[in-house]
Write a protein that holds these residues in place. Structure first.
Motif, PDB file in Angstrom:
ATOM      1  N   UNK A 275       0.808  -1.249  -0.113  1.00  0.00           N
ATOM      2  CA  UNK A 275      -0.048  -0.195  -0.081  1.00  0.00           C
ATOM      3  C   UNK A 275       0.982   1.271  -0.040  1.00  0.00           C
ATOM      4  N   UNK A 276       1.737   1.507   0.871  1.00  0.00           N
ATOM      5  CA  UNK A 276       2.524   2.404   1.042  1.00  0.00           C
ATOM      6  C   UNK A 276       3.342   2.786  -0.279  1.00  0.00           C
ATOM      7  N   UNK A 277       4.083   1.867  -0.781  1.00  0.00           N
ATOM      8  CA  UNK A 277       4.958   2.050  -2.027  1.00  0.00           C
ATOM      9  C   UNK A 277       4.008   2.344  -3.245  1.00  0.00           C
ATOM     10  N   UNK A 278       2.813   1.679  -3.279  1.00  0.00           N
ATOM     11  CA  UNK A 278       1.974   1.833  -4.368  1.00  0.00           C
ATOM     12  C   UNK A 278       1.567   3.156  -4.361  1.00  0.00           C
ATOM     13  N   UNK A 279       1.261   3.684  -3.318  1.00  0.00           N
ATOM     14  CA  UNK A 279       0.554   5.105  -3.292  1.00  0.00           C
ATOM     15  C   UNK A 279       1.750   6.149  -3.674  1.00  0.00           C
ATOM     16  N   UNK A 280       2.756   5.921  -3.102  1.00  0.00           N
ATOM     17  CA  UNK A 280       3.832   6.874  -3.527  1.00  0.00           C
ATOM     18  C   UNK A 280       4.477   6.845  -5.069  1.00  0.00           C
ATOM     19  N   UNK A 281       4.073   5.668  -5.814  1.00  0.00           N
ATOM     20  CA  UNK A 281       4.614   5.399  -6.900  1.00  0.00           C
ATOM     21  C   UNK A 281       3.687   5.252  -8.096  1.00  0.00           C
ATOM     22  N   UNK A 282       2.479   5.418  -7.746  1.00  0.00           N
ATOM     23  CA  UNK A 282       1.499   5.508  -8.999  1.00  0.00           C
ATOM     24  C   UNK A 282       0.794   6.811  -8.981  1.00  0.00           C
ATOM     25  N   UNK A 283       0.392   7.207 -10.286  1.00  0.00           N
ATOM     26  CA  UNK A 283      -0.338   8.457 -10.564  1.00  0.00           C
ATOM     27  C   UNK A 283      -1.724   8.396 -11.002  1.00  0.00           C
ATOM     28  N   UNK A 284      -2.620   9.023 -11.037  1.00  0.00           N
ATOM     29  CA  UNK A 284      -4.013   8.878 -11.533  1.00  0.00           C
ATOM     30  C   UNK A 284      -4.633   7.567 -11.222  1.00  0.00           C
ATOM     31  N   UNK A 285      -4.291   6.931 -10.107  1.00  0.00           N
ATOM     32  CA  UNK A 285      -4.609   5.799  -9.609  1.00  0.00           C
ATOM     33  C   UNK A 285      -5.226   5.663  -7.905  1.00  0.00           C
ATOM     34  N   UNK A 286      -6.428   5.353  -7.669  1.00  0.00           N
ATOM     35  CA  UNK A 286      -6.795   5.241  -6.362  1.00  0.00           C
ATOM     36  C   UNK A 286      -6.331   4.046  -5.740  1.00  0.00           C
ATOM     37  N   UNK A 287      -5.320   4.124  -4.765  1.00  0.00           N
ATOM     38  CA  UNK A 287      -4.791   2.754  -4.202  1.00  0.00           C
ATOM     39  C   UNK A 287      -5.649   2.329  -2.925  1.00  0.00           C
ATOM     40  N   UNK A 288      -6.066   1.121  -2.933  1.00  0.00           N
ATOM     41  CA  UNK A 288      -7.029   0.466  -1.921  1.00  0.00           C
ATOM     42  C   UNK A 288      -6.620  -0.659  -1.350  1.00  0.00           C
ATOM     43  N   UNK A 289      -6.846  -1.053  -0.009  1.00  0.00           N
ATOM     44  CA  UNK A 289      -6.527  -2.517   0.327  1.00  0.00           C
ATOM     45  C   UNK A 289      -7.556  -3.407  -0.050  1.00  0.00           C
ATOM     46  N   UNK A 290      -7.158  -4.425  -0.450  1.00  0.00           N
ATOM     47  CA  UNK A 290      -8.075  -5.273  -1.026  1.00  0.00           C
ATOM     48  C   UNK A 290      -9.005  -6.042   0.347  1.00  0.00           C
TER      49      UNK A 290
END
Length: 349
Positions: free
Chosen positions: A55-70
């Motif tokens: 979660x933490x890394x994905x939120x830092x490295x993605x743009x234009x994407x909502x990162x959610x815990x499955x």
């Protein structure tokens, strides 16, 4: 939140939602590598569901994407409740997922053709990553040659090359390095083993590395010393090299993969070598080491500027020797441009 690349794939697929579970397609949409995750794209948003490890890394490295815990314990079908049709890759999905989708009343649209078309033409950013992977592979191979000594095993040479690729900026290999000494080179995909190098051996090394998630691919064949017994090999080498270079000079954008393959195969046929050319001329290269489009006797794929692929004619004489000369190449202004560029003239160490 909007992700233009994901929205484009979603729109072209034509389903209510695009659902991506495959690591390569997931990375293509998000630019983030993970062992688990689901990307869901609809006309309003792009969502990336993953677990707490990312979660933490994905939120830092993605743009234009909502990162959610499955959601723990929730099925994929339950997560997608509310959609009527789903775009999934049929060739890359588990049968159990497909069955569950159908049992839950979803209509299925195959997204594979859309992904293959989109991924086959590289953006400038993607091309730059592939170029860096090619430079790392070239520099590593050049550094390897003076380190090769008699008595080293295939595994030792392969391990040293892989270390040198990492030392030159790679994050890892594109595939398991193939290192073949002597008669082992007659097997196109020889399994690298403990065979020891002897004076006069033919050496074939098929290698590549990744930078930023994108691959390079290269093969070099050379001699470890010249014992005066390689007349047939040297003649065949010059003809394989000529076939390789002929593809670079004659293949253009607008031609099919079949036409490209025929350039090399027809040239080798003049010398009776086509029967020993037992694989296709090349394959697309990108996030995956093998992806669309292909250069093969049956390929009707039309090649375009920005596509990246291999040029790798080879001949294999069972129990005697094999030769393959391969570069990663692309099409620029309709012409072939080599991205791997270490010396291809016959090297004798």
């Amino acid at each position: 939140m909007s992700n233009l690349k994901a929205q484009k794939i979603y729109t072209q697929t034509g389903a209510d939602a695009l659902v991506v579970t495959q690591p390569d397609y997931r990375f293509y949409l998000t630019g983030f590598e993970s062992s688990f995750g689901v990307v869901v794209v609809d006309d309003e948003s792009t969502k990336f569901y993953t677990d707490s490890r990312y979660l933490e890394a994905a939120r830092a490295k993605t743009a234009g994407i909502e990162v959610l815990e499955y959601p723990k314990g929730e099925s994929l079908s339950s997560l997608l409740k509310g959609y009527k049709s789903l775009g999934i890759s049929l060739s890359k999905s588990y049968a159990s997922d497909y069955i569950a989708f159908k049992e839950n009343g979803f209509e299925i649209v195959d997204s594979t053709p859309v992904f293959e078309r989109a991924m086959s033409v590289k953006s400038p950013e993607e091309l730059n990553k592939i170029k860096l992977a090619c430079v790392a592979a070239d520099n590593a191979f050049t550094a390897l040659l003076p380190e090769i000594k008699e008595g080293m095993t295939e595994n030792e040479v392969a391990a040293l090359l892989e270390y040198l690729m990492r030392k030159n900026g790679a994050s890892g290999t594109s595939f398991s390095t193939i290192c073949a000494f002597g008669a082992n080179a007659s097997v196109p995909h020889h399994e690298t083993d403990q065979t020891k190098l002897k004076f006069g051996d033919i050496v074939l090394i098929d290698f590549g590395c990744k930078v930023g998630g994108y691959c390079s691919d290269c093969t070099r064949t050379f001699l470890f010393g010249d014992d005066g017994k390689h007349g047939e090999f040297k003649q065949a080498y010059e003809r394989v090299l000529a076939a390789h270079m002929l593809v670079k000079s004659e293949f253009t954008a607008g031609m099919t993969g079949r036409q490209g393959d025929a350039i090399a195969r027809d040239y080798l046929k003049q010398y009776g070598l086509d029967q020993y050319f037992t694989h296709s001329l090349g394959h697309g290269i990108g996030i995956n080491i093998h992806e669309a489009p292909n250069l093969s006797p049956k390929s009707e794929s039309i090649f375009e500027n920005g596509m990246v692929f291999s040029d790798e004619p080879g001949v294999y004489f069972e129990g005697k020797f094999g030769i393959r000369i391969e570069d990663t190449v692309t099409l620029v202004n309709s012409k072939v441009v080599s991205l791997t560029d270490s010396d291809k003239s016959l090297t004798i160490l």
